[in-house]
Scaffold this motif. Structure first.
Motif, mmCIF file in Angstrom:
data_model
loop_
_atom_site.group_PDB
_atom_site.id
_atom_site.type_symbol
_atom_site.label_atom_id
_atom_site.label_comp_id
_atom_site.label_asym_id
_atom_site.label_seq_id
_atom_site.Cartn_x
_atom_site.Cartn_y
_atom_site.Cartn_z
ATOM 1 N N TYR A 291 -76.028 16.475 46.285
ATOM 2 C CA TYR A 291 -76.085 17.088 44.962
ATOM 3 C C TYR A 291 -74.721 17.639 44.566
ATOM 4 O O TYR A 291 -74.251 17.413 43.450
ATOM 5 N N TYR A 292 -74.070 18.378 45.479
ATOM 6 C CA TYR A 292 -72.765 18.954 45.161
ATOM 7 C C TYR A 292 -71.713 17.867 44.972
ATOM 8 O O TYR A 292 -70.860 17.987 44.087
ATOM 9 N N PHE B 119 -82.852 18.803 53.754
ATOM 10 C CA PHE B 119 -82.445 19.669 52.661
ATOM 11 C C PHE B 119 -80.927 19.810 52.628
ATOM 12 O O PHE B 119 -80.315 19.787 51.548
ATOM 13 N N GLN B 120 -80.298 19.927 53.788
ATOM 14 C CA GLN B 120 -78.835 20.033 53.866
ATOM 15 C C GLN B 120 -78.181 18.759 53.335
ATOM 16 O O GLN B 120 -77.216 18.825 52.576
ATOM 17 N N ARG B 121 -78.722 17.606 53.714
ATOM 18 C CA ARG B 121 -78.197 16.332 53.200
ATOM 19 C C ARG B 121 -78.342 16.250 51.687
ATOM 20 O O ARG B 121 -77.433 15.794 50.988
ATOM 21 N N TYR B 122 -79.491 16.695 51.174
ATOM 22 C CA TYR B 122 -79.712 16.677 49.732
ATOM 23 C C TYR B 122 -78.716 17.589 49.028
ATOM 24 O O TYR B 122 -78.154 17.207 47.996
ATOM 25 N N GLN C 123 -68.431 14.864 41.076
ATOM 26 C CA GLN C 123 -68.053 13.578 40.501
ATOM 27 C C GLN C 123 -68.333 13.564 38.995
ATOM 28 O O GLN C 123 -67.507 13.084 38.210
ATOM 29 N N ASN C 124 -69.474 14.108 38.580
ATOM 30 C CA ASN C 124 -69.798 14.176 37.158
ATOM 31 C C ASN C 124 -68.831 15.075 36.403
ATOM 32 O O ASN C 124 -68.449 14.763 35.270
ATOM 33 N N ARG C 125 -68.415 16.179 37.026
ATOM 34 C CA ARG C 125 -67.430 17.052 36.378
ATOM 35 C C ARG C 125 -66.108 16.325 36.171
ATOM 36 O O ARG C 125 -65.484 16.457 35.113
#
Length: 73
Positions: A46-47, A39-42, A52-54
């Protein structure tokens, strides 16, 4: 036949039960650690992807939009 059952299937010994309980607790602990690590890796992925998308969106908004020339009325 049922009176011979205790001889065929001996009752579990307390030491075996304690060892199995320790194994089960250890297994659950490592499963929890693995789940939290995944979950931490995910979350980190995600962040990073969101950032990168921003940045890409910010860059795209600053670029010249050629399609606006065709949509003028």
């Amino acid at each position: 036949m049922s009176k011979n059952l205790p001889y065929i299937m001996p009752s579990p010994q307390p030491q075996v039960e304690e060892a199995f309980a320790a194994y089960q607790t250890t297994h659950q602990f490592y499963h929890e650690v693995r789940s939290r690590s995944e979950f931490q890796r995910y979350c980190e992925w995600y962040y990073a992807t969101a950032e990168q998308n921003r940045q890409e969106l910010k860059r795209m908004r600053g670029e010249l939009n050629i399609f606006q020339w065709f949509r003028r009325r």
